[in-house]
Design an enzyme around this catalytic site. Structure first.
Site, PDB file in Angstrom:
ATOM      1  CG  ASP A  34       9.480 -44.734 -39.468  1.00 41.01           C
ATOM      2  OD1 ASP A  34       9.901 -45.419 -40.420  1.00 41.01           O
ATOM      3  OD2 ASP A  34      10.221 -44.281 -38.599  1.00 41.01           O
ATOM      4  CE  LYS A  75      12.782 -45.704 -39.928  1.00 41.83           C
ATOM      5  NZ  LYS A  75      12.993 -44.903 -38.728  1.00 41.83           N
ATOM      6  CB  CYS A 115      11.838 -41.293 -38.532  1.00 40.85           C
ATOM      7  SG  CYS A 115      12.019 -42.166 -36.959  1.00 40.85           S
TER       8      CYS A 115
HETATM    9  C1  C5J Z   1       9.531 -41.469 -35.969  1.00 42.73           C
HETATM   10  C2  C5J Z   1       9.493 -40.970 -33.626  1.00 42.73           C
HETATM   11  N1  C5J Z   1       9.302 -42.456 -36.804  1.00 42.73           N
HETATM   12  N2  C5J Z   1       8.896 -39.808 -33.787  1.00 42.73           N
HETATM   13  N3  C5J Z   1       9.679 -41.799 -34.664  1.00 42.73           N
HETATM   14  O1  C5J Z   1       9.574 -40.328 -36.361  1.00 42.73           O
HETATM   15  O2  C5J Z   1       9.874 -41.318 -32.533  1.00 42.73           O
END
Ligand code: C5J
Length: 200
Positions: free
Chosen positions: A1, A106, A139
């Site tokens: 991400d 996602k 994530c």
């Molecule tokens: C991810 C989050 N991608 N920290 N999202 O880690 O909310």
């Protein structure tokens, strides 16, 4: 991400008061790992956390926990927060997907939930995963834990993952590798690259 909203100074993470430089240290090592993986012809999969503009794929619980103005779908500094197609939802330029690489959108934290990640891996009989990105404790960790339950060997590269909280980063890595690898393994980009080089 590796999304702009998490990593860029003008993104949502910074807007909430987080120090995005803690995340930006992953960029150069990820670039090196990406180059090596692409050079070997490995399957490279990019992920993005985000939702449909009408929020129909967003559980109400994921909205209720935040104050108005900071909720998914609200207007943030780089467009609607965590909404597909918005500027902040995009992957940062420094590690942008190449044409033809898989990008998985996602709605959850773990990359297997409500996606075709498992099918993409099964199609190539892949059982071993290298996990990089942000954030370690949310994530990345959720994905490694889900991968373990699904029968994958996942290892996470400590310098290629980061959290807004160094404490939670360290705790997550310790949990993953506890008890001889309760969820997976932890290595770093230098070890991986040296291993690849040794293969010749
Ligand atoms: C991810 C989050 N991608 N920290 N999202 O880690 O909310």
């Amino acid at each position: 991400d590796m999304q702009k909203d998490f990593l860029y100074p003008g993104g949502f993470g910074a807007f909430l008061g987080n120090d995005v430089t803690l995340l930006q240290r992953t960029i150069v090592p990820i670039q090196a790992v990406l180059a090596a993986a692409r050079g070997l012809g490995m399957l490279v999969i990019h992920t993005r956390e985000g939702h449909l503009p009408d929020l129909s794929d967003c559980p109400p619980t994921k909205l209720e926990r935040w104050s108005p103005g900071t909720r998914i779908g609200d207007n943030g500094p780089m467009g609607r927060i965590l909404i597909r197609g918005e500027e902040g939802h995009g992957i940062i330029d420094e590690v942008a997907p190449l044409p033809g690489e898989t990008v998985i959108d996602k709605p959850g934290k773990n990359a297997f939930y409500a996606t075709n990640l498992a099918e993409s891996l099964e199609a190539k009989a892949i059982k071993n995963l290298i996990v990089t990105g942000v954030t370690t404790d949310v994530c990345c960790s959720a994905t490694v834990i889900a991968a373990n339950d699904r029968g994958y060997n996942a290892f996470i590269l400590s310098d290629c993952v980061a959290s807004y909280s160094p404490e939670r980063h360290a705790a997550s890595l310790n949990t993953i590798k506890a008890q001889g690898g309760i969820f997976g393994w932890v290595s770093d980009s230098q070890s991986l690259l040296a291993g690849i080089k040794a293969l010749g």
